[in-house]
Scaffold this motif. Structure first.
Motif, PDB file in Angstrom:
ATOM      1  N   ASN A 144       4.352  18.295 -16.138  1.00 19.70           N
ATOM      2  CA  ASN A 144       4.622  18.150 -14.560  1.00 19.70           C
ATOM      3  C   ASN A 144       3.513  16.671 -14.424  1.00 19.70           C
ATOM      4  O   ASN A 144       2.386  16.618 -14.298  1.00 19.70           O
ATOM      5  N   ARG A 176      -2.696  27.230 -20.008  1.00 20.34           N
ATOM      6  CA  ARG A 176      -2.622  25.956 -18.860  1.00 20.34           C
ATOM      7  C   ARG A 176      -3.663  25.081 -19.589  1.00 20.34           C
ATOM      8  O   ARG A 176      -4.739  25.365 -19.555  1.00 20.34           O
ATOM      9  N   ARG A 181       0.146  17.498 -15.995  1.00 17.85           N
ATOM     10  CA  ARG A 181      -0.181  18.915 -16.311  1.00 17.85           C
ATOM     11  C   ARG A 181       0.683  19.512 -17.241  1.00 17.85           C
ATOM     12  O   ARG A 181       1.871  19.633 -16.993  1.00 17.85           O
ATOM     13  N   ASP A 211       1.766  19.189  -7.411  1.00 15.47           N
ATOM     14  CA  ASP A 211       1.519  20.629  -6.996  1.00 15.47           C
ATOM     15  C   ASP A 211       2.813  21.040  -6.580  1.00 15.47           C
ATOM     16  O   ASP A 211       3.181  22.509  -6.771  1.00 15.47           O
ATOM     17  N   GLU A 252       5.866  26.827 -13.980  1.00 13.15           N
ATOM     18  CA  GLU A 252       5.522  28.082 -14.558  1.00 13.15           C
ATOM     19  C   GLU A 252       6.616  28.960 -14.839  1.00 13.15           C
ATOM     20  O   GLU A 252       6.476  29.836 -15.835  1.00 13.15           O
ATOM     21  N   HIS A 272       8.105  15.527  -9.077  1.00 13.47           N
ATOM     22  CA  HIS A 272       8.101  16.029  -7.756  1.00 13.47           C
ATOM     23  C   HIS A 272       8.616  14.701  -6.820  1.00 13.47           C
ATOM     24  O   HIS A 272       9.014  13.769  -7.247  1.00 13.47           O
ATOM     25  N   GLU A 317       4.659  23.019  -9.548  1.00 12.48           N
ATOM     26  CA  GLU A 317       3.906  23.804 -10.127  1.00 12.48           C
ATOM     27  C   GLU A 317       4.477  25.204 -10.604  1.00 12.48           C
ATOM     28  O   GLU A 317       4.690  25.642 -11.631  1.00 12.48           O
TER      29      GLU A 317
END
Length: 297
Positions: A113, A48, A66, A95, A102, A85, A98
């Motif tokens: 992201n 990450r 991210r 978020d 992953e 998103h 996320e």
């Protein structure tokens, strides 16, 4: 009438498999859905990176991405996924994506992201401009992160799915670096003209359908479908009242009419939010679809 405790226990036991695994209708423009033709590959670890800006100096608002880098062989190029998103084009954060990022990273995808500018302060096409900039940035980082730029997928839900699909379908006008190789989209609002001048859409476009019909048509992915569109995997709740299911069925039909590979995973007994919250089986089917589109030689 209240059920006795044992009655509730039995009812929950009977319903739980339905709620967790869900029932779905899986439609495909090929002989069979990708999930039926390809088993899951081995999972890998991932690194990450700290959040970092993807917009250049002077951009109207600084925006961050991210990034997850999978632990794959050092000499191998790997596919990537741009994740966007939802939130009605004006709220929520990366978020929300996320866990999906992953999951994709464990399957060998470099995941990016991203945040984007919100309505009503910034109206269409500002958000699409942000994603085009994100794609330029991914290409700039591709050598360092060993990304195969011919294998970049777009992944989104709700308004994020709308932006991803619009990016995928308008990539020819935006330039080669904005082209996506495949799309995984859930709860996609494919035709903004179908909405009854609701606040979120009006604030996103900056006017009603009567006031800005051309902008509504331009911002509707279904109006950009052509034979060069990338393959799409769509998932949608049959009980979705926020973005009714005909957005997905009509879009799937439009792709099919143009000979574009498309799969439609209809989630029974799910609304707009529960389709995302209870999405695991749909995401696994979608990743199998991406694997088949981006990994097959």
């Amino acid at each position: 009438m209240l059920l006795p405790a044992v009655g509730w226990s039995r009812a929950i036991a009977l319903c739980l498999p339905l709620l967790v695994a869900g029932c779905a209708t899986h439609l495909s423009t090929t002989d069979a859905p990708a999930i039926a033709q390809s088993g899951p590959g081995p999972d890998v670890g991932f690194q990450r990176l700290p959040p970092r800006p993807y917009t250049p100096p002077g951009w109207p608002e600084p925006l961050e991405a991210r990034v997850l880098l999978p632990d794959t062989p050092a000499d191998a190029l790997r596919p990537a996924a741009l994740l966007v998103h939802g939130g009605g084009w004006q709220r929520r954060t990366p978020d929300d994506m996320e866990a999906i990022a992953e999951r994709l990273a464990r399957r060998g995808y470099v995941t990016i992201n991203v945040a984007y500018r919100f309505a009503p302060e910034y109206r269409f096409p500002a958000q699409l401009d942000d994603l085009e900039q994100a794609m330029d940035w991914i290409h700039e980082q591709s050598e360092a992160w060993r990304i195969d730029t011919a294998r970049i997928a777009g992944v989104g839900y709700s308004s994020g799915a709308h932006l991803i699909s619009l990016l995928a379908l308008s990539g020819e006008q935006a330039g080669e670096q904005s082209r996506l190789a495949a799309v995984l989209a859930g709860g996609l609002p494919s035709d903004l003209m179908k909405f009854d001048d609701g606040r979120l859409v009006v604030e996103f476009i900056g006017g009603t359908r009567a006031e800005k019909p051309q902008a509504y048509r331009q911002a509707s992915p279904i109006n950009h479908v052509n034979a060069d569109a990338p393959p799409h995997f769509l998932f949608h709740g049959r009980w979705d009242t926020l973005v009714p299911v005909d957005h997905a069925t009509d879009f799937h039909a439009a792709l099919k009419a143009q000979g574009v590979t498309s799969e439609l995973y209809l989630q029974h007994y799910r609304g707009h939010f529960t389709s995302f919250l209870l999405r695991d089986s749909a995401i696994e089917a979608g990743i199998a679809f991406l694997d088949r589109q981006l990994h097959d030689e």
